[in-house]
Design a protein around this motif. Structure first.
Motif, PDB file in Angstrom:
ATOM      1  N   LYS A   1       7.960 160.186  99.675  1.00  0.00           N
ATOM      2  CA  LYS A   1       6.648 160.737  99.995  1.00  0.00           C
ATOM      3  C   LYS A   1       6.566 162.232  99.734  1.00  0.00           C
TER       4      LYS A   1
ATOM      5  N   ARG B   1      -7.339 158.134 109.912  1.00  0.00           N
ATOM      6  CA  ARG B   1      -6.879 157.232 110.961  1.00  0.00           C
ATOM      7  C   ARG B   1      -8.067 156.763 111.795  1.00  0.00           C
TER       8      ARG B   1
ATOM      9  N   ALA C   1      -7.512 159.062 101.953  1.00  0.00           N
ATOM     10  CA  ALA C   1      -7.141 157.694 102.300  1.00  0.00           C
ATOM     11  C   ALA C   1      -5.924 157.641 103.214  1.00  0.00           C
ATOM     12  N   ASN C   2      -5.187 158.747 103.320  1.00  0.00           N
ATOM     13  CA  ASN C   2      -4.009 158.773 104.185  1.00  0.00           C
ATOM     14  C   ASN C   2      -3.699 160.213 104.582  1.00  0.00           C
ATOM     15  N   ASP C   3      -2.715 160.374 105.451  1.00  0.00           N
ATOM     16  CA  ASP C   3      -2.295 161.709 105.887  1.00  0.00           C
ATOM     17  C   ASP C   3      -1.480 162.379 104.790  1.00  0.00           C
ATOM     18  N   SER C   4      -1.690 163.662 104.601  1.00  0.00           N
ATOM     19  CA  SER C   4      -0.901 164.406 103.613  1.00  0.00           C
ATOM     20  C   SER C   4      -0.979 165.896 103.919  1.00  0.00           C
TER      21      SER C   4
ATOM     22  N   CYS D   1     -11.656 160.242 108.690  1.00  0.00           N
ATOM     23  CA  CYS D   1     -10.856 160.947 107.688  1.00  0.00           C
ATOM     24  C   CYS D   1     -11.441 162.343 107.499  1.00  0.00           C
TER      25      CYS D   1
ATOM     26  N   THR E   1      -9.028 149.330 102.357  1.00  0.00           N
ATOM     27  CA  THR E   1      -7.645 149.736 102.574  1.00  0.00           C
ATOM     28  C   THR E   1      -7.363 151.012 101.812  1.00  0.00           C
ATOM     29  N   PRO E   2      -6.331 151.787 102.237  1.00  0.00           N
ATOM     30  CA  PRO E   2      -6.001 153.025 101.531  1.00  0.00           C
ATOM     31  C   PRO E   2      -5.727 152.795 100.050  1.00  0.00           C
ATOM     32  N   LYS E   3      -5.024 151.703  99.715  1.00  0.00           N
ATOM     33  CA  LYS E   3      -4.713 151.458  98.307  1.00  0.00           C
ATOM     34  C   LYS E   3      -5.988 151.195  97.507  1.00  0.00           C
TER      35      LYS E   3
END
Length: 659
Positions: free
Chosen positions: A621, A195, A169-172, A199, A36-38
């Motif tokens: 965010k 996604r 780990a996520n979009d930024s 990545c 998971t991203p976390k």
């Protein structure tokens, strides 16, 4: 200048290659468990945990600790490691190379995501061209890294630097603006995405700097005050990566124009002006894919590199130096296949094959295009049984050059070199010992550079012995580690440039035998309590690097030039919530730079840097950051190279926005 059409074609081919391989590998590339991203973010911000301790001497900076240091390039990060000497020709535009345990820059391999950065022309890598903004981990290994499935090239260096890019780990989306001393301005943008198992990131950076910092050069015979002229630089860098499971790819382009200020001289005349200019254009695209099938593991690597260099001093105001306007172009194609098999959980057998084709073209007089094929094969064994560890490898290297000149190419080079490592781990303590024999082949400049090249050069051999210990302690709030290694290095047939036919005619020769013994030690302590985090990082290097070439010579048993006896680093990091303060002190003792006069020494120095940063969240965010750095707080204006003074005290103010 690089032709725009050529670069567009190269870039398009690299992108299409990465996309094609991505689709081919998409069905089975994800061989790792879902994270998971976390969980991934927690992993990246913590200390790496290994199921077994590495037998090689390993030093690493990663995650928040790496970003907390006062650094802008890879060279700045490596100076915090024990046993490392950085050669820096001053300012943002100065060449920056790394030397580990006095082996020389050509014996250090630089790897980005497991694939080597090469330069067949001169064998060195300018670390100032690579940014830390995309890096998650910077590691330094003495001897071999000893993964159970790695390329043959990774066994072929005296020391290796591994740069691991960040897996988002996520979009930024983030942006930075920096203002610094000496008319320096930088802008940077970074986009990350993650996604459906994929990545990656795209990172763009541009910088311009006048570089006209003041200096004062004082000695027994002179006292010179002035500004560094012709030390400006403009560069642009764009790079991107794409990852999924065992698949990774990277594309990179860097272009710069810079002045080459040269060494400062006594200001006896205003007619002398350093007007040398340099243009660089570096492009590479690479991919790697590894997968597991039961007890079998496979990996393939591929890379294409295209580098351009122009050096010009042919200007009307150039009165007292040779006028040149040289252009160099080198291309490099690389492929590797790696295989490992685990018949039992405690044993791994592996074999790898690498092939590299290099081409160098230049418009120097009497210079002909040179082609080189470089093949490497390795067979390796690793055993980890009840705390006992053994690793052994046998590397074979074959080099063959092709030219069309009447003098012909150098003879093919074919050699076998072994390495062996032993270790024993009991609870938190690991004892290790290793021996490695390796060589560096003469570079294309060494062999074929007009007038100076020597086609009869032998490879430069190194023999390394190491014995060391490593101790770790970990608890919910405390983490500590100590390691110390004693080592002996011997280098035979050193490749040097000597004036054999008069002052103005130099030739490359095998000359010299050096003997180095030393001690590297590091100690790190980390403590966290509530909202506070404390880190103390220390490194120590003591070594004696001596010339043992001619027992009857005047310099026998004297220290090798540029090799300090003692150096150490102390870095403290204090963080409270989203506010952090970093203070570092790096000390280097005096070192000789010439045998002509016992007084020809570079003075010892302490380089103290301070970095204060704060990150504020204005929305759920959206983060706004501000960072102030003061480098060389004591304004010592030390030198890595004689008559190339460093900038002295300077400031950097960085503003950042992250969405």
């Amino acid at each position: 200048m690089i032709r725009t059409s050529l670069f567009k074609k190269i870039t398009l081919c690299g992108i299409l290659l990465c996309i094609y391989i991505s689709h081919v590998c998409a069905q089975d590339a994800d061989t790792r468990s879902t994270v998971t991203p976390k969980e991934l973010a927690d992993t990246l911000s913590s200390v790496n945990v290994y199921g077994r301790r590495p037998l090689a001497t390993r030093q690493a900076l990663h995650g928040k600790e790496l970003q907390a240091l006062s650094t802008t390039s890879i060279a700045d990060a490596l100076k915090y490691f024990a046993g490392v000497q950085i050669k820096d020709y001053g300012g943002l535009g100065g060449l920056k190379t790394v030397n580990v345990r006095s082996l020389g820059a050509q014996h250090v391999g630089i790897y980005i995501d497991g694939i080597r950065v090469t330069n067949a022309q001169n064998g060195t890598v300018d670390l100032g061209k690579f940014s830390l903004s995309t890096m998650e981990t910077v590691e330094l290994y003495n001897a071999n890294k000893l993964d159970d499935c790695q390329s043959a090239s990774e066994y072929a260096s005296g020391a290796t630097v591994y740069l691991r890019t960040r897996r988002p780990a996520n979009d930024s989306l983030s942006a930075q603006l920096r203002m610094a001393s000496f008319g320096t301005y930088m802008a940077k943008a970074n986009m990350q995405f993650a996604r459906k198992g994929w990545c990656g990131f795209v990172d763009i950076e541009g910088l311009t700097s006048k570089g006209d910092y003041p200096f004062r050069y004082k000695s027994e015979f002179e006292d010179t005050v002035g500004h560094r002229d012709n030390s400006d630089i403009k560069y642009g860098r764009i790079e991107g990566s794409l990852f999924k499971g065992g698949f990774s790819s990277h594309i990179y382009y860097y272009y710069s124009e810079r002045g080459c200020p040269g060494g400062i001289v006594r200001r006896l005349s205003d007619k002398y002006t350093n007007v040398g200019r340099e243009w660089d254009g570096d492009f590479f695209t690479q991919m790697s894919y590894n997968w597991q099938a039961g007890n079998h593991r496979f990996k393939v690597n591929a890379k294409y590199t295209n580098e351009y260099l122009r050096y010009c001093t042919d200007y009307p105001e150039n009165q007292n130096t040779a006028k040149v306007n040289n252009h160099y172009r080198q291309e490099d194609i690389y492929g590797a296949a790696c295989y490992s098999w685990r018949p039992w959980h405690w044993m791994a057998l592996s074999a790898s094959y690498d092939i590299r084709y290099s081409k160098l073209n230049a418009d120097l007089k009497h210079f002909d295009t040179v082609h080189r094929t470089d093949q490497k094969q390795v067979a390796a064994l690793q055993i980890n049984w009840r705390g006992m560890q053994l690793a052994a490898s046998l590397l074979h290297q074959h080099y063959k050059d092709y030219t069309q000149t009447h003098t012909g190419a150098a003879d093919p080079l074919d050699r076998f070199t072994p390495a062996i490592s032993l270790g024993y781990t009991v609870k938190s303590l690991t004892l290790r010992a290793w021996h490695k024999k390796i060589f560096r082949a003469p570079t294309l400049n060494d062999l074929y550079y007009t007038q100076a090249g020597n086609r009869n050069l032998k490879p430069e051999y190194t023999k390394q012995w190491n014995i060391g210990a490593e101790w770790h302690y970990s608890s919910p709030r405390w983490n500590a580690s100590i390691q110390a290694d004693g080592y002996i290095n011997k280098i035979e047939n050193r490749i040097v440039c000597l004036p054999l036919k008069g002052t103005y005619t130099w030739s490359m020769m095998n000359y010299g035998y050096t003997y180095c013994r030393g001690l590297n030690a590091t100690g790190n302590v980390r403590h966290s309590i509530r909202d506070w985090n404390f880190s103390l990082l220390t490194s120590l290097t003591w070594q004696r690097d001596l010339d043992r070439t001619d027992p009857d010579g005047d310099i026998y048993n004297k220290p090798i030039c540029y090799s300090p006896t003692l150096s150490y680093g102390i870095t403290g990091i204090v963080a409270w919530r989203r506010l952090s303060l970093t203070v570092s002190d790096l000390h280097v003792s005096e070192r000789m730079w010439s045998y002509a006069d016992p007084e020809d020494v570079l003075k010892p120095y302490n380089n103290i840097d301070i970095k204060l940063s704060y990150l504020h969240t204005v929305a759920k965010k959206t983060d706004i950051g501000i960072c102030l750095e003061v480098n060389d707080l004591l304004d010592e204006q030390y030198e890595h190279i004689p008559r190339y003074p460093m900038p002295g005290r300077n400031y950097k103010l960085t503003l950042s926005l992250s969405l």
